[in-house]
Write a protein that holds these residues in place. Structure first.
Motif, PDB file in Angstrom:
ATOM      1  N   MET A  63      24.562  -9.505 -18.538  1.00  0.00           N
ATOM      2  CA  MET A  63      25.655  -8.558 -18.320  1.00  0.00           C
ATOM      3  C   MET A  63      26.548  -8.523 -19.545  1.00  0.00           C
ATOM      4  O   MET A  63      26.813  -9.536 -20.168  1.00  0.00           O
ATOM      5  CB  MET A  63      26.473  -8.974 -17.100  1.00  0.00           C
ATOM      6  CG  MET A  63      27.697  -8.097 -16.928  1.00  0.00           C
ATOM      7  SD  MET A  63      28.500  -8.338 -15.368  1.00  0.00           S
ATOM      8  CE  MET A  63      28.760 -10.067 -15.413  1.00  0.00           C
ATOM      9  N   HIS A  93      26.815  -9.115 -10.120  1.00  0.00           N
ATOM     10  CA  HIS A  93      25.967  -8.259 -10.963  1.00  0.00           C
ATOM     11  C   HIS A  93      24.574  -8.889 -11.141  1.00  0.00           C
ATOM     12  O   HIS A  93      23.557  -8.208 -10.969  1.00  0.00           O
ATOM     13  CB  HIS A  93      26.658  -8.047 -12.318  1.00  0.00           C
ATOM     14  CG  HIS A  93      25.839  -7.287 -13.307  1.00  0.00           C
ATOM     15  ND1 HIS A  93      25.988  -5.933 -13.521  1.00  0.00           N
ATOM     16  CD2 HIS A  93      24.851  -7.687 -14.140  1.00  0.00           C
ATOM     17  CE1 HIS A  93      25.130  -5.534 -14.442  1.00  0.00           C
ATOM     18  NE2 HIS A  93      24.422  -6.572 -14.844  1.00  0.00           N
ATOM     19  N   GLU A  94      24.517 -10.167 -11.445  1.00  0.00           N
ATOM     20  CA  GLU A  94      23.221 -10.804 -11.721  1.00  0.00           C
ATOM     21  C   GLU A  94      22.354 -10.860 -10.454  1.00  0.00           C
ATOM     22  O   GLU A  94      21.138 -10.658 -10.517  1.00  0.00           O
ATOM     23  CB  GLU A  94      23.427 -12.208 -12.302  1.00  0.00           C
ATOM     24  CG  GLU A  94      24.203 -12.252 -13.629  1.00  0.00           C
ATOM     25  CD  GLU A  94      23.641 -11.322 -14.699  1.00  0.00           C
ATOM     26  OE1 GLU A  94      22.410 -11.123 -14.749  1.00  0.00           O
ATOM     27  OE2 GLU A  94      24.445 -10.774 -15.486  1.00  0.00           O
ATOM     28  N   HIS A 143      20.728  -7.673  -9.806  1.00  0.00           N
ATOM     29  CA  HIS A 143      19.502  -7.541 -10.612  1.00  0.00           C
ATOM     30  C   HIS A 143      18.292  -8.079  -9.836  1.00  0.00           C
ATOM     31  O   HIS A 143      17.215  -7.488  -9.858  1.00  0.00           O
ATOM     32  CB  HIS A 143      19.618  -8.334 -11.919  1.00  0.00           C
ATOM     33  CG  HIS A 143      20.153  -7.542 -13.080  1.00  0.00           C
ATOM     34  ND1 HIS A 143      19.572  -6.378 -13.521  1.00  0.00           N
ATOM     35  CD2 HIS A 143      21.199  -7.775 -13.910  1.00  0.00           C
ATOM     36  CE1 HIS A 143      20.247  -5.915 -14.571  1.00  0.00           C
ATOM     37  NE2 HIS A 143      21.245  -6.737 -14.826  1.00  0.00           N
ATOM     38  N   GLU A 165      21.315  -0.990 -16.578  1.00  0.00           N
ATOM     39  CA  GLU A 165      22.568  -1.728 -16.325  1.00  0.00           C
ATOM     40  C   GLU A 165      23.538  -0.868 -15.508  1.00  0.00           C
ATOM     41  O   GLU A 165      24.254  -1.372 -14.643  1.00  0.00           O
ATOM     42  CB  GLU A 165      23.206  -2.168 -17.641  1.00  0.00           C
ATOM     43  CG  GLU A 165      22.423  -3.247 -18.382  1.00  0.00           C
ATOM     44  CD  GLU A 165      22.307  -4.555 -17.597  1.00  0.00           C
ATOM     45  OE1 GLU A 165      23.196  -4.850 -16.782  1.00  0.00           O
ATOM     46  OE2 GLU A 165      21.304  -5.258 -17.797  1.00  0.00           O
TER      47      GLU A 165
HETATM   48 ZN   LIG Z   1      22.844  -6.800 -16.206  1.00  0.00          ZN
END
Ligand SMILES: [Zn+2]
Ligand SMILES: [Zn+2]
Length: 304
Positions: free
Chosen positions: A1, A120-121, A124, A141
C-alpha cells in the motif's frame, strides 16, 4: 500500500472517479447484490482500536483477526510483521490459508493506523481469493481501496488522513474525497451513517465532499430527481438525437453528461449508469417510467 509520499502535497478531488465506479460495478458482478449486502454492517471502531498500552504484536494480530472475520475470510490466518520499507504495507498473495503481512516500522509508534493498513492488505487477500483484479498496479490498488470502503472497513483508511501544522499523513491510492465518495455510496446503499466514527477533522470534511458527489449521482437525468438545468439539457439532447438518428450529439464526449442516446428496435433508447452500481441501463425513450437495475436491483424513477 502506498504511503502517499510523506511530505508531498496530498492530491484532492476526484481524479480516479471512473475507475472507482468501475470497481463498484465489478464488485456487484462478482459478489451479486445478496453477496454485497451480506456486508451490511461496517467494522465497529472498537474492533480496530489500538492503544499504545497494547502489546504491539498481540494487538496487530487481534485487529487482523477482526478484519478477517469482517471480510468473511474465516479460514485465513494473517501473520503480521514489521520492517523498514518504502511502502506503508504489503501482503504476499499465496494460496493460503496463512498470509504474511508486513507493516512499515513506523506503525510501531503509530498504532492507531494499523487497522487502516491491515484493512487494505486483507482486502487484497479477499480479492485474490475472489479472482477479482484490474489490470495494472494503479487500477488494481484503486479497486482494493474501493472494495475496502464499500464492504465496510475502509472508513479506517479515510480516518488515517490527518493534517496539522507540522505533519501530514494519508494512506491508500484514493484521494480523501474519493474515499468519502465510496463511503457515502455505501451509506446510501446500506442506510448507514459513518460520520460519527471519524476522529480526524480532515477525514470528516473529505467525507462531506464525497457525499455531495455521491448525492449528485442520484440527481442526474434521466432520473426524475434531476435538477431543472439537467432536465433542460437532457430535453435538448433528446431532441437532437430524435432529429439526427444514429449520430452522436457530442454527449458521449462530455464527462458531465452521463447518458447517451442510441437507436433501438422500436425507436430511440437512452443508456445511462445506475446511480448505485454504475452498470449501464438501457431504456426506451417514452416518458416517465420506473425501471429496476438488472445488476444491483435498485428501483429507478426515470423520465426518459
Ligand atoms: Zn495495495
Ligand atoms: Zn445498479
Amino acid at each position: 500500500m502506498s504511503n502517499g509520499s510523506p511530505g508531498a502535497p496530498v492530491v484532492h478531488g476526484f481524479p480516479h472517479l471512473d475507475t472507482v465506479r468501475s470497481a463498484i460495478t465489478a464488485l456487484y458482478r462478482r459478489l451479486s447484490p445478496d453477496g454485497v449486502h451480506s456486508y451490511g454492517t461496517s467494522l465497529v471502531p472498537a474492533d480496530a482500536a489500538f492503544s499504545d498500552a497494547d502489546d504491539l504484536h498481540l494487538g496487530a494480530q487481534r485487529v487482523a483477526r477482526a478484519l478477517v472475520q469482517h471480510l468473511h475470510l474465516p479460514d485465513a490466518r494473517m501473520i503480521v510483521g514489521f520492517r523498514t520499507m518504502e511502502h506503508a504495507a504489503s501482503v504476499e498473495l499465496t494460496a493460503g490459508p496463512e498470509y504474511f503481512i508486513e507493516l512499515n516500522d513506523r506503525f510501531r509508534t503509530h498504532r492507531r493506523d494499523i487497522g487502516a493498513a491491515l484493512a487494505h492488505e486483507i482486502t487484497h487477500v479477499l480479492l485474490h481469493r475472489l479472482g477479482l483484479e484490474f489490470p495494472g498496479t494503479r487500477d488494481n490498488e484503486i479497486l482494493t481501496d474501493t472494495v475496502t470502503a464499500y464492504l465496510g472497513a475502509g472508513w479506517l483508511l479515510l480516518d488515517a488522513f490527518r493534517e496539522d501544522a507540522t505533519s501530514r499523513q494519508k494512506l491508500g491510492y484514493l484521494t480523501p474525497e474519493e474515499f468519502g465518495y465510496v463511503l457515502a455510496k455505501r451509506a446510501l446503499a446500506f442506510d448507514e451513517d459513518p460520520s460519527p466514527w471519524f476522529t480526524s477533522p480532515q477525514a470528516y470534511t473529505a467525507y462531506t465532499k464525497g457525499r455531495a458527489q455521491a448525492l449528485h449521482d442520484l440527481r442526474r437525468p434521466p432520473l426524475t430527481a434531476a435538477g431543472w438545468a439537467g432536465r433542460r439539457r437532457y430535453a435538448k439532447d433528446r431532441r437532437y438525437a430524435q432529429d439526427h438518428p444514429g449520430t452522436d450529439p457530442g454527449t458521449g464526449a462530455d464527462p458531465a453528461v452521463p447518458y447517451t442516446f442510441e437507436p433501438g428496435g422500436e425507436g430511440l433508447r437512452v443508456s445511462f449508469p445506475c446511480p448505485t452500481c454504475h452498470q449501464r441501463i438501457r431504456l426506451p425513450v417514452r416518458g416517465r417510467t420506473v425501471a429496476r437495475c438488472g445488476l444491483c436491483r435498485t428501483r429507478l424513477e426515470c423520465d426518459t
